[in-house]
Scaffold this active site. Structure first.
Site, PDB file in Angstrom:
ATOM      1  N   HIS A 132      -3.175 -12.647   4.114  1.00  0.00           N
ATOM      2  CA  HIS A 132      -2.371 -11.825   5.023  1.00  0.00           C
ATOM      3  C   HIS A 132      -3.002 -11.802   6.417  1.00  0.00           C
ATOM      4  O   HIS A 132      -2.305 -11.904   7.437  1.00  0.00           O
ATOM      5  CB  HIS A 132      -2.257 -10.391   4.494  1.00  0.00           C
ATOM      6  CG  HIS A 132      -1.214 -10.207   3.454  1.00  0.00           C
ATOM      7  ND1 HIS A 132      -1.456 -10.395   2.125  1.00  0.00           N
ATOM      8  CD2 HIS A 132       0.095  -9.841   3.537  1.00  0.00           C
ATOM      9  CE1 HIS A 132      -0.362 -10.161   1.432  1.00  0.00           C
ATOM     10  NE2 HIS A 132       0.603  -9.823   2.263  1.00  0.00           N
ATOM     11  N   PRO A 184       0.837  -1.207   0.000  1.00  0.00           N
ATOM     12  CA  PRO A 184       0.000   0.000   0.000  1.00  0.00           C
ATOM     13  C   PRO A 184       0.869   1.253   0.000  1.00  0.00           C
ATOM     14  O   PRO A 184       1.919   1.276   0.637  1.00  0.00           O
ATOM     15  CB  PRO A 184      -0.795  -0.121   1.313  1.00  0.00           C
ATOM     16  CG  PRO A 184      -0.752  -1.568   1.670  1.00  0.00           C
ATOM     17  CD  PRO A 184       0.565  -2.068   1.166  1.00  0.00           C
ATOM     18  N   HIS A 204      -6.621  -4.136   2.549  1.00  0.00           N
ATOM     19  CA  HIS A 204      -5.351  -3.691   3.140  1.00  0.00           C
ATOM     20  C   HIS A 204      -5.507  -3.360   4.621  1.00  0.00           C
ATOM     21  O   HIS A 204      -4.676  -3.751   5.446  1.00  0.00           O
ATOM     22  CB  HIS A 204      -4.807  -2.473   2.388  1.00  0.00           C
ATOM     23  CG  HIS A 204      -4.348  -2.766   1.003  1.00  0.00           C
ATOM     24  ND1 HIS A 204      -3.465  -3.788   0.707  1.00  0.00           N
ATOM     25  CD2 HIS A 204      -4.655  -2.177  -0.186  1.00  0.00           C
ATOM     26  CE1 HIS A 204      -3.244  -3.816  -0.591  1.00  0.00           C
ATOM     27  NE2 HIS A 204      -3.953  -2.858  -1.151  1.00  0.00           N
ATOM     28  N   LEU A 205      -6.554  -2.653   4.965  1.00  0.00           N
ATOM     29  CA  LEU A 205      -6.753  -2.275   6.370  1.00  0.00           C
ATOM     30  C   LEU A 205      -7.074  -3.490   7.227  1.00  0.00           C
ATOM     31  O   LEU A 205      -6.707  -3.541   8.403  1.00  0.00           O
ATOM     32  CB  LEU A 205      -7.877  -1.242   6.475  1.00  0.00           C
ATOM     33  CG  LEU A 205      -8.120  -0.638   7.863  1.00  0.00           C
ATOM     34  CD1 LEU A 205      -6.860   0.045   8.392  1.00  0.00           C
ATOM     35  CD2 LEU A 205      -9.276   0.352   7.830  1.00  0.00           C
ATOM     36  N   GLN A 206      -7.724  -4.463   6.650  1.00  0.00           N
ATOM     37  CA  GLN A 206      -8.143  -5.652   7.400  1.00  0.00           C
ATOM     38  C   GLN A 206      -6.998  -6.290   8.180  1.00  0.00           C
ATOM     39  O   GLN A 206      -7.065  -6.454   9.399  1.00  0.00           O
ATOM     40  CB  GLN A 206      -8.734  -6.678   6.429  1.00  0.00           C
ATOM     41  CG  GLN A 206      -9.258  -7.946   7.057  1.00  0.00           C
ATOM     42  CD  GLN A 206      -9.595  -8.992   6.007  1.00  0.00           C
ATOM     43  OE1 GLN A 206      -8.856  -9.928   5.786  1.00  0.00           O
ATOM     44  NE2 GLN A 206     -10.738  -8.818   5.341  1.00  0.00           N
ATOM     45  N   ASP A 207      -5.924  -6.641   7.504  1.00  0.00           N
ATOM     46  CA  ASP A 207      -4.838  -7.346   8.199  1.00  0.00           C
ATOM     47  C   ASP A 207      -4.015  -6.421   9.087  1.00  0.00           C
ATOM     48  O   ASP A 207      -3.406  -6.850  10.061  1.00  0.00           O
ATOM     49  CB  ASP A 207      -3.923  -8.074   7.199  1.00  0.00           C
ATOM     50  CG  ASP A 207      -3.098  -7.132   6.344  1.00  0.00           C
ATOM     51  OD1 ASP A 207      -1.954  -6.847   6.729  1.00  0.00           O
ATOM     52  OD2 ASP A 207      -3.588  -6.688   5.301  1.00  0.00           O
ATOM     53  N   GLN A 208      -4.022  -5.105   8.784  1.00  0.00           N
ATOM     54  CA  GLN A 208      -3.227  -4.175   9.583  1.00  0.00           C
ATOM     55  C   GLN A 208      -3.853  -3.864  10.937  1.00  0.00           C
ATOM     56  O   GLN A 208      -3.177  -3.365  11.833  1.00  0.00           O
ATOM     57  CB  GLN A 208      -2.994  -2.887   8.790  1.00  0.00           C
ATOM     58  CG  GLN A 208      -2.110  -3.106   7.574  1.00  0.00           C
ATOM     59  CD  GLN A 208      -1.884  -1.851   6.773  1.00  0.00           C
ATOM     60  OE1 GLN A 208      -1.954  -0.741   7.286  1.00  0.00           O
ATOM     61  NE2 GLN A 208      -1.591  -2.007   5.491  1.00  0.00           N
TER      62      GLN A 208
END
Length: 408
Positions: free
Chosen positions: A353, A164, A327-331
């Site tokens: 991820h 990202p 992208h936000l999900q795993d972070q």
């Protein structure tokens, strides 16, 4: 399952209990970093530092085309070594076996990490942010001054392939984690770095937290889309290139026939950087009535590819109905584990991820995750079940966090 009130808060005394001269024999935890997605080494360093657990990793990035650590992974590991004065073996580019033993938090205020390539600065922030949040010395007295902020100078790529962009952290990740978990940090772009040259620079400032835990996450209702924005960022190229990206994206959005995605206006930014002409970046994001932010972005070879792919990702994230994009999900997983009580997140398809993050965090931290597919059966699912179609449906991710705290 225990109630929120039953969750015990773990107290972390970084200087008192994990200083190098203390004779504490801790068993080394050996992990296969090649499991699932094969990229769990970064999370392992974070938990290793925060819980003072030596770790030995095998098969780092074993499933990648070029196995072993890349420049950004090696730089991130070196940064973690500096932050927690760790003993490190095997932290070089290409290493697949790594030994990491933290020896107490470094009380310095400023650190530097330089990939010397276009290695992802976003990845460096993802690795270091949780560790920096808990990097303040424990207070000596009941009344104390707030801890000084920590500064990290990061050099590498801000807009690169397979990561990202830095803009995602600023526009999507930062407002969500600050509001939901109760933390604060700043990201300042000094100069952008594009693939393949790199040479970008970002300054990260983090306010460590003391005598309190992170709040639990509660993102379970997307609400209604209230605003949709589009932005194109290009380096040393004409505005016409940016317009081609925006036109390609608009065509895909129009074909989707979703009322909330009609007539999106794109801002076009042209940055004059001290590099050769770099690739452009396009990003779309939607804000909702409940505070969710859903995004899509891309960087490819041609303007048309960039626009088309970003719009397709954005539409996919809008259609699944969850509160976060892929992208936000795993972070969010690491912060859910470190927070107090029970965090809840309703998401679209579970990425590999995310499954990998949950596996390594549960193994090392003691946090417990439960994933429920939101269909008629309301069934719990196993993150290592490869027979399940993880690319379909909506899920509820719950986590009983460990309530990490820096305390006297």
């Amino acid at each position: 399952m225990s109630s929120d009130k039953d969750v015990k808060t773990k107290v972390l005394s970084l200087l008192e209990d994990s200083r190098p001269d203390k004779d504490v024999k801790t068993e080394v935890l050996t992990l296969d970093a090649g499991l699932l997605e094969g990229g769990g080494q970064g999370l392992s360093y974070i938990i290793s530092c925060l819980l003072n657990k030596p770790v030995k990793l095998l098969n780092a990035r074993a499933k990648r085309k070029d196995p072993g650590l890349k420049p950004q992974h090696a730089s991130g590991l070196k940064l973690m070594q500096d932050l927690y004065q760790a003993e490190l073996q095997g932290g070089n580019i290409g290493s697949q076996e790594i030994y990491f033993k933290p020896n107490g938090v470094n009380t310095s205020d400023t650190f530097i990490a330089d990939t010397q390539t276009a290695g992802s600065i976003t990845l460096l922030i993802q690795i270091s942010l949780p560790a920096l949040l808990f990097s303040a010395p424990p207070p000596k007295k009941k009344l104390f001054l707030p801890p000084r902020s920590k500064k990290v100078i990061l050099k590498g790529g801000t807009t690169v392939i397979a990561s990202p962009p830095i803009d995602f952290l600023i526009e999507v990740f930062k407002p969500i984690v600050e509001r939901e978990f109760g933390l604060h940090f700043d990201i300042n772009i000094v100069g952008r770095g594009y693939y393949p040259q790199g040479k970008g620079e970002v300054v990260l400032r983090v306010d460590p937290i003391v005598e309190r835990t992170l709040k639990p996450l509660n993102l379970v209702d997307r609400g209604e889309i209230t605003k949709v924005r589009g932005r194109v960022t290009i380096a040393n190229k004409s505005k016409q290139i940016g317009k081609r990206m925006a036109t390609a994206a608009s065509e895909v959005l129009t074909e989707a026939a979703l009322p909330e995605l009609e007539n999106i206006q794109f801002d076009i930014e042209i940055n004059s950087e001290k590099i050769n002409a770099g690739k452009g970046l396009i990003r779309l994001w939607a804000e909702t009535s409940t505070g969710c932010i859903i995004s899509g972005n891309d960087i490819k070879e041609t303007p048309e590819e960039v626009g088309k792919n970003a719009a397709e990702k954005f539409i996919r994230n809008i259609k699944h109905g969850g509160c976060v994009d892929e992208h936000l999900q795993d972070q969010l997983i690491i912060f859910m584990a470190l927070a107090e009580s029970r965090s809840k997140l309703v998401s679209g398809p579970i990425t590999l991820h995310t499954r990998t993050a949950i596996h390594f965090i549960e193994t090392m931290s003691g946090a417990k995750f439960h994933i429920k597919k939101l269909d008629s059966s309301e069934s719990l699912v196993n993150i290592q079940d490869n027979s399940l179609d993880w690319d379909e449906g909506m899920y509820l991710i719950e986590c009983e966090g460990i309530g990490l705290m820096v305390s006297k």
